[in-house]
Scaffold this active site. Sequence first.
Site, PDB file in Angstrom:
ATOM      1  N   ARG A 110       0.695  -1.329  -0.121  1.00  0.00           N
ATOM      2  CA  ARG A 110      -0.002   0.046  -0.049  1.00  0.00           C
ATOM      3  C   ARG A 110       0.854   1.250  -0.043  1.00  0.00           C
ATOM      4  NH1 ARG A 110      -4.500   0.556   4.380  1.00  0.00           N
ATOM      5  NH2 ARG A 110      -2.812   1.043   5.749  1.00  0.00           N
ATOM      6  N   THR A 112      -1.681   7.347  -0.519  1.00  0.00           N
ATOM      7  CA  THR A 112      -2.835   7.271  -1.265  1.00  0.00           C
ATOM      8  C   THR A 112      -3.676   5.732  -0.726  1.00  0.00           C
ATOM      9  OG1 THR A 112      -1.953   5.848  -2.979  1.00  0.00           O
ATOM     10  CG2 THR A 112      -1.875   8.367  -3.184  1.00  0.00           C
ATOM     11  N   ASP A 152       4.798  -5.661   9.845  1.00  0.00           N
ATOM     12  CA  ASP A 152       5.766  -5.287  10.879  1.00  0.00           C
ATOM     13  C   ASP A 152       5.746  -6.010  12.373  1.00  0.00           C
ATOM     14  OD1 ASP A 152       6.540  -3.078   9.024  1.00  0.00           O
ATOM     15  OD2 ASP A 152       5.731  -1.628  10.013  1.00  0.00           O
ATOM     16  N   ASP A 195       0.191  -2.560  12.635  1.00  0.00           N
ATOM     17  CA  ASP A 195       0.746  -3.041  11.153  1.00  0.00           C
ATOM     18  C   ASP A 195       1.097  -4.391  11.236  1.00  0.00           C
ATOM     19  OD1 ASP A 195       2.691  -3.735   8.927  1.00  0.00           O
ATOM     20  OD2 ASP A 195       2.298  -1.673   8.467  1.00  0.00           O
TER      21      ASP A 195
HETATM   22  C1  PRP Z   1      -1.277  -4.611   4.618  1.00  0.00           C
HETATM   23  C2  PRP Z   1      -1.767  -5.695   4.881  1.00  0.00           C
HETATM   24  C3  PRP Z   1      -2.749  -5.776   3.531  1.00  0.00           C
HETATM   25  C4  PRP Z   1      -3.037  -4.508   3.384  1.00  0.00           C
HETATM   26  C5  PRP Z   1      -4.494  -4.126   3.705  1.00  0.00           C
HETATM   27  O1  PRP Z   1      -0.279  -4.781   3.894  1.00  0.00           O
HETATM   28  O2  PRP Z   1      -1.239  -7.119   4.895  1.00  0.00           O
HETATM   29  O3  PRP Z   1      -2.109  -6.410   2.421  1.00  0.00           O
HETATM   30  O4  PRP Z   1      -1.898  -3.775   4.243  1.00  0.00           O
HETATM   31  O5  PRP Z   1      -4.829  -2.881   3.465  1.00  0.00           O
HETATM   32  P1  PRP Z   1      -5.970  -2.506   2.316  1.00  0.00           P
HETATM   33  O6  PRP Z   1      -7.186  -3.368   2.644  1.00  0.00           O
HETATM   34  O7  PRP Z   1      -6.015  -0.853   2.509  1.00  0.00           O
HETATM   35  O8  PRP Z   1      -5.227  -2.618   0.969  1.00  0.00           O
HETATM   36  P2  PRP Z   1       1.115  -3.767   3.643  1.00  0.00           P
HETATM   37  O9  PRP Z   1       0.774  -2.824   2.383  1.00  0.00           O
HETATM   38  O10 PRP Z   1       1.155  -2.973   4.928  1.00  0.00           O
HETATM   39  O11 PRP Z   1       2.256  -4.537   3.130  1.00  0.00           O
HETATM   40  P3  PRP Z   1       3.177  -5.744   4.033  1.00  0.00           P
HETATM   41  O12 PRP Z   1       2.190  -6.731   4.417  1.00  0.00           O
HETATM   42  O13 PRP Z   1       4.215  -5.876   3.272  1.00  0.00           O
HETATM   43  O14 PRP Z   1       3.358  -5.018   5.504  1.00  0.00           O
HETATM   44  N1  URA Z   2      -2.300  -3.097   7.015  1.00  0.00           N
HETATM   45  C1  URA Z   2      -2.196  -3.467   8.414  1.00  0.00           C
HETATM   46  O1  URA Z   2      -1.263  -4.047   8.654  1.00  0.00           O
HETATM   47  N2  URA Z   2      -2.925  -3.157   9.566  1.00  0.00           N
HETATM   48  C2  URA Z   2      -3.819  -2.093   9.227  1.00  0.00           C
HETATM   49  O2  URA Z   2      -4.779  -1.547  10.146  1.00  0.00           O
HETATM   50  C3  URA Z   2      -4.324  -1.629   7.823  1.00  0.00           C
HETATM   51  C4  URA Z   2      -3.550  -2.289   7.004  1.00  0.00           C
END
Ligand code: PRP
Ligand code: URA
Length: 209
Positions: free
Chosen positions: A102, A106, A200, A197
Amino acid sequence: MSITVVDHPLAAHLLVSLRDRSTPPTWFRSLTKRLTTVLILEATRDLPSRPRSVATPLEVTEGRTLVQPLVAVPILRAGLGMLDAVVELFPEVRVGYLGLERDEATFQPSEYYAKLPEMTDAHAFVLDPMLATGGSAVAALDSVKKAGAEWIRMVSVVSAPEGIKALEQAHPDVPVVTAAIDRELSDQAYILPGLGDFGDRLFGTEPKD
Ligand code: PRP
Ligand code: URA
């Protein structure tokens, strides 16, 4: 669209510890795996099976066997934490990977990696613990359908009402299984109360306070 919130005391017990900010990554990984096992059992409740005769040591009887192939698609990174549970329950599962991230401003997902098997006739599970705006899940389901999948289940740990609405509009045919539907999204598109997150916390990459 059908959405199932798993109502089981073990799921609730595991989820509250995942939410706990003091839970360290080692424990967070174990909780994720155990909770995914509960979620996958629910998500596979209507997995097709066919009759199979079997000879026990005493006589022949009838049973059932799963219809293959099964494909799991974890969304990187956070979905990786859910994969082990699926592989342990279904060792023959094929695994496709989608890397989605993400944008912090945005909240739109961009794809940085994709490796999916042929999915025509597959029974597919898309694994992403957080359904926030729903942008990542919608993009993942677009890709999985493009690869030929028709029987698809979306499995998440925590969902926001906004994400469910987005999925309902884009992929009303895909049932969702989740452990919780939380209140709302923050201004930064984090789920409230949520658990922070997920990626993380799973991989120990949280920024220091
Ligand atoms: C997080 C999570 C989802 C996404 C959800 O990933 O694991 O994939 O956000 O958000 P959305 O419904 O608004 O799209 P992130 O982009 O943080 O990547 P990561 O898993 O690599 O930390
Ligand atoms: N992605 C995450 O990991 N946590 C949230 O709360 C939203 C998006």
